[in-house]
Scaffold this motif. Sequence first.
Motif, PDB file in Angstrom:
ATOM      1  N   LEU A  80      57.010  46.598  20.646  1.00  0.00           N
ATOM      2  CA  LEU A  80      55.945  46.801  21.635  1.00  0.00           C
ATOM      3  C   LEU A  80      54.737  45.932  21.308  1.00  0.00           C
ATOM      4  O   LEU A  80      54.103  45.374  22.206  1.00  0.00           O
ATOM      5  CB  LEU A  80      55.540  48.276  21.680  1.00  0.00           C
ATOM      6  N   LEU A  81      54.425  45.810  20.022  1.00  0.00           N
ATOM      7  CA  LEU A  81      53.298  44.989  19.607  1.00  0.00           C
ATOM      8  C   LEU A  81      53.495  43.541  20.047  1.00  0.00           C
ATOM      9  O   LEU A  81      52.550  42.875  20.491  1.00  0.00           O
ATOM     10  CB  LEU A  81      53.133  45.059  18.085  1.00  0.00           C
ATOM     11  N   ALA A  82      54.734  43.061  19.959  1.00  0.00           N
ATOM     12  CA  ALA A  82      55.029  41.694  20.405  1.00  0.00           C
ATOM     13  C   ALA A  82      54.716  41.530  21.893  1.00  0.00           C
ATOM     14  O   ALA A  82      54.168  40.503  22.315  1.00  0.00           O
ATOM     15  CB  ALA A  82      56.497  41.357  20.134  1.00  0.00           C
ATOM     16  N   SER A  83      55.036  42.557  22.696  1.00  0.00           N
ATOM     17  CA  SER A  83      54.752  42.466  24.136  1.00  0.00           C
ATOM     18  C   SER A  83      53.242  42.497  24.399  1.00  0.00           C
ATOM     19  O   SER A  83      52.759  41.844  25.318  1.00  0.00           O
ATOM     20  CB  SER A  83      55.452  43.600  24.897  1.00  0.00           C
ATOM     21  N   TYR A  84      52.491  43.213  23.576  1.00  0.00           N
ATOM     22  CA  TYR A  84      51.031  43.235  23.741  1.00  0.00           C
ATOM     23  C   TYR A  84      50.435  41.871  23.383  1.00  0.00           C
ATOM     24  O   TYR A  84      49.567  41.357  24.094  1.00  0.00           O
ATOM     25  CB  TYR A  84      50.395  44.304  22.836  1.00  0.00           C
ATOM     26  N   TYR A  85      50.915  41.312  22.275  1.00  0.00           N
ATOM     27  CA  TYR A  85      50.455  39.986  21.870  1.00  0.00           C
ATOM     28  C   TYR A  85      50.713  38.961  22.978  1.00  0.00           C
ATOM     29  O   TYR A  85      49.869  38.121  23.280  1.00  0.00           O
ATOM     30  CB  TYR A  85      51.185  39.528  20.603  1.00  0.00           C
ATOM     31  N   LEU A  86      51.914  39.042  23.551  1.00  0.00           N
ATOM     32  CA  LEU A  86      52.294  38.076  24.587  1.00  0.00           C
ATOM     33  C   LEU A  86      51.360  38.170  25.789  1.00  0.00           C
ATOM     34  O   LEU A  86      50.837  37.154  26.261  1.00  0.00           O
ATOM     35  CB  LEU A  86      53.747  38.322  25.022  1.00  0.00           C
ATOM     36  N   GLN A  87      51.131  39.378  26.271  1.00  0.00           N
ATOM     37  CA  GLN A  87      50.281  39.514  27.462  1.00  0.00           C
ATOM     38  C   GLN A  87      48.824  39.151  27.162  1.00  0.00           C
ATOM     39  O   GLN A  87      48.147  38.562  27.999  1.00  0.00           O
ATOM     40  CB  GLN A  87      50.383  40.935  28.010  1.00  0.00           C
ATOM     41  N   TYR A  88      48.367  39.496  25.969  1.00  0.00           N
ATOM     42  CA  TYR A  88      47.000  39.128  25.620  1.00  0.00           C
ATOM     43  C   TYR A  88      46.886  37.606  25.528  1.00  0.00           C
ATOM     44  O   TYR A  88      45.893  37.015  25.966  1.00  0.00           O
ATOM     45  CB  TYR A  88      46.601  39.773  24.289  1.00  0.00           C
ATOM     46  N   GLY A  89      47.894  36.978  24.977  1.00  0.00           N
ATOM     47  CA  GLY A  89      47.912  35.515  24.927  1.00  0.00           C
ATOM     48  C   GLY A  89      47.885  34.901  26.315  1.00  0.00           C
ATOM     49  O   GLY A  89      47.222  33.878  26.555  1.00  0.00           O
ATOM     50  N   GLN A  90      48.588  35.517  27.250  1.00  0.00           N
ATOM     51  CA  GLN A  90      48.600  35.016  28.628  1.00  0.00           C
ATOM     52  C   GLN A  90      47.221  35.160  29.286  1.00  0.00           C
ATOM     53  O   GLN A  90      46.812  34.313  30.076  1.00  0.00           O
ATOM     54  CB  GLN A  90      49.679  35.751  29.428  1.00  0.00           C
ATOM     55  N   VAL A  91      46.522  36.251  28.950  1.00  0.00           N
ATOM     56  CA  VAL A  91      45.156  36.436  29.466  1.00  0.00           C
ATOM     57  C   VAL A  91      44.243  35.333  28.923  1.00  0.00           C
ATOM     58  O   VAL A  91      43.462  34.717  29.665  1.00  0.00           O
ATOM     59  CB  VAL A  91      44.610  37.825  29.086  1.00  0.00           C
ATOM     60  N   LEU A  92      44.356  35.063  27.625  1.00  0.00           N
ATOM     61  CA  LEU A  92      43.543  34.009  27.011  1.00  0.00           C
ATOM     62  C   LEU A  92      43.879  32.635  27.605  1.00  0.00           C
ATOM     63  O   LEU A  92      43.000  31.810  27.831  1.00  0.00           O
ATOM     64  CB  LEU A  92      43.780  33.993  25.495  1.00  0.00           C
ATOM     65  N   TYR A  93      45.161  32.424  27.871  1.00  0.00           N
ATOM     66  CA  TYR A  93      45.601  31.168  28.504  1.00  0.00           C
ATOM     67  C   TYR A  93      44.956  31.005  29.879  1.00  0.00           C
ATOM     68  O   TYR A  93      44.505  29.917  30.236  1.00  0.00           O
ATOM     69  CB  TYR A  93      47.126  31.175  28.609  1.00  0.00           C
ATOM     70  N   SER A  94      44.897  32.104  30.633  1.00  0.00           N
ATOM     71  CA  SER A  94      44.282  32.038  31.968  1.00  0.00           C
ATOM     72  C   SER A  94      42.798  31.719  31.896  1.00  0.00           C
ATOM     73  O   SER A  94      42.209  31.232  32.863  1.00  0.00           O
ATOM     74  CB  SER A  94      44.505  33.359  32.716  1.00  0.00           C
ATOM     75  N   GLU A  95      42.172  31.998  30.735  1.00  0.00           N
ATOM     76  CA  GLU A  95      40.752  31.699  30.539  1.00  0.00           C
ATOM     77  C   GLU A  95      40.550  30.334  29.878  1.00  0.00           C
ATOM     78  O   GLU A  95      39.430  29.980  29.502  1.00  0.00           O
ATOM     79  CB  GLU A  95      40.109  32.768  29.664  1.00  0.00           C
ATOM     80  N   SER A  96      41.653  29.581  29.718  1.00  0.00           N
ATOM     81  CA  SER A  96      41.637  28.251  29.086  1.00  0.00           C
ATOM     82  C   SER A  96      41.258  28.301  27.611  1.00  0.00           C
ATOM     83  O   SER A  96      40.822  27.292  27.034  1.00  0.00           O
ATOM     84  CB  SER A  96      40.686  27.296  29.831  1.00  0.00           C
ATOM     85  N   ALA A  97      41.438  29.464  26.979  1.00  0.00           N
ATOM     86  CA  ALA A  97      41.217  29.582  25.529  1.00  0.00           C
ATOM     87  C   ALA A  97      42.537  29.228  24.847  1.00  0.00           C
ATOM     88  O   ALA A  97      43.239  30.084  24.304  1.00  0.00           O
ATOM     89  CB  ALA A  97      40.763  30.987  25.179  1.00  0.00           C
ATOM     90  N   TYR A  98      42.892  27.928  24.892  1.00  0.00           N
ATOM     91  CA  TYR A  98      44.237  27.504  24.540  1.00  0.00           C
ATOM     92  C   TYR A  98      44.611  27.735  23.078  1.00  0.00           C
ATOM     93  O   TYR A  98      45.706  28.211  22.770  1.00  0.00           O
ATOM     94  CB  TYR A  98      44.436  26.033  24.902  1.00  0.00           C
TER      95      TYR A  98
END
Length: 550
Positions: A424-442
């Motif tokens: 589950l933690l892996a899925s949280y990391y993934l979605q949080y990473g996608q949020v950061l990606y959408s903010e251009s925090a590459y």
Amino acid sequence: MKALLRITLFYALLVITGITVAQAQRVLKGTVYMDGKPAAGITVEAQRGGMMMTSFDGKYEVEADAKTKRITFTFIDDKKTLDIEGKTGDVFDFAFTGELPSGEAGDDNGAGGEVNLGTADDLIKAGDETFRTEYSLYLEFYKQKDYKSAKPHWQVLYNQYPKSTENIYIQGAKMWEDFIEKATTKEDRLKLINEYMKIYDKRTKYFGEKGYVLGRKGAAWLTYRYKLCTDKGEAPEGDELIQVYKSGYEWLNESIKLQGAETEPTVLVLFMQTTVALFKLGELPKEQVVLNYETTTKVANEIITANKDEQNVKLVQETVLPFSEEIFGKSGAADCEVLEKIYLADFDANKDDINYIKTMLRRLGKANCTESELFAQATERLYELDPSAEAAFNMARRLIKKGDIAKAKEYYKMAMEQETDKELLASYYLQYGQVLYSESAYSEARSYARKVLEIQSDNCDANMLIGNIYVAASRSFEGKGVEKAAIFWVACDYYEKARRSEDCSIDAAQKIAEYKKYFPNKEEAFMEGLQAGATYKVGGWINENTRVRF
């Protein structure tokens, strides 16, 4: 007079002897064909007779004893035998592969020779020396795992004694898998894979169990024609990719229809994977994906109800059902309206059931159905009942949909801090990473994608995310010419990793095709002193090694 009589008798004896000798000898001849064309390089040997090799016209002519029972044809290490016992005439055309030009198949599978449908016991009782010898030699080599030496003897059994024992097909499949894995060229590998599929067809013809065998055939096809070829850098693309998936899909689909509750669990998972792949390729409508998911779920539940195999039941419960649900939820075909109707009717009755709400939210979340009133109600209710990491995660997703990114990030952090389940933690990391990606925090987004890969090394979504991050970052990356364009090499490295997983294979393949055109060209590389295959390091915050290619 006596002298004349003796001379006459002498000549008569010579004539009689000559006749006897002539009757004791045969001259066997004909033409050997491969795929309908005269074949050169085939060694032809008559039992108790001569031997020769065919030239470009495919013709042979060998002397043989009057009691010769068979002719053996050998090409490299592949040997086939033609039984001529009891046949009249001395001309025998032979199809080593394919069919004779007249349209007559050399055997039931286009391999030449007469077919004996006796069982192994029948053949041994009948004293069939060819079977006894070939089977003994084959089995000895097979036990030693010397498949190359076993092959010509196996071929005789496969072509001439197809119903002698089912082990011809079971063990033959194992041999061909070894040949395929060791093939050195794509051409050889594809030829062997096609031959491998025919082994399954012939097994069905002589031993039945069509549904079971089709399931095995579909699984083998996807394993070797897609996964193995992809791993070896020979991934099918475009129309070829579509045809690969279509073939696997058709075999698996028919297997499930015939097997029902006897379906092997692996077949159900592969069926859902090929269904979603064909949907993403535009070859199946959304409605069919929903129907196939319902079929998979129905058959899985039938396996559980039948309870004939405890291991299968456990596999279905713990792997097939949750994995099929995940595939379906992420497919893009899971219609939110349909899913909401399924759950809305039961939500009120189960609003105090934490496990029910969690399952519902997971399925709605995977289908990206997070904007509905049902999702909102369930999310808040779960947080009331159990303010856990998963509840915080769902609150974060709801806030993302509402556009409150800052607040959502707080809940994501709460979820990641509290969660103890690594999956589950892996899925949280993934979605949080996608949020950061959408903010251009590459850079920060990549760090969370890497956290996912630390837990799940083959997570294709994390590899896709890193590839997307690099593509997006290429716009602002400092550098000129090769320095800037080399980012696309690294991005495609991650798409290649993602393509190895069925879940991301289509999306990754499309990304590779799209971004290959941005690779540095040969002229640019030449000016930089770079050669294809050389290691190249992309600097800056990316700081990754890649491989030069055009």
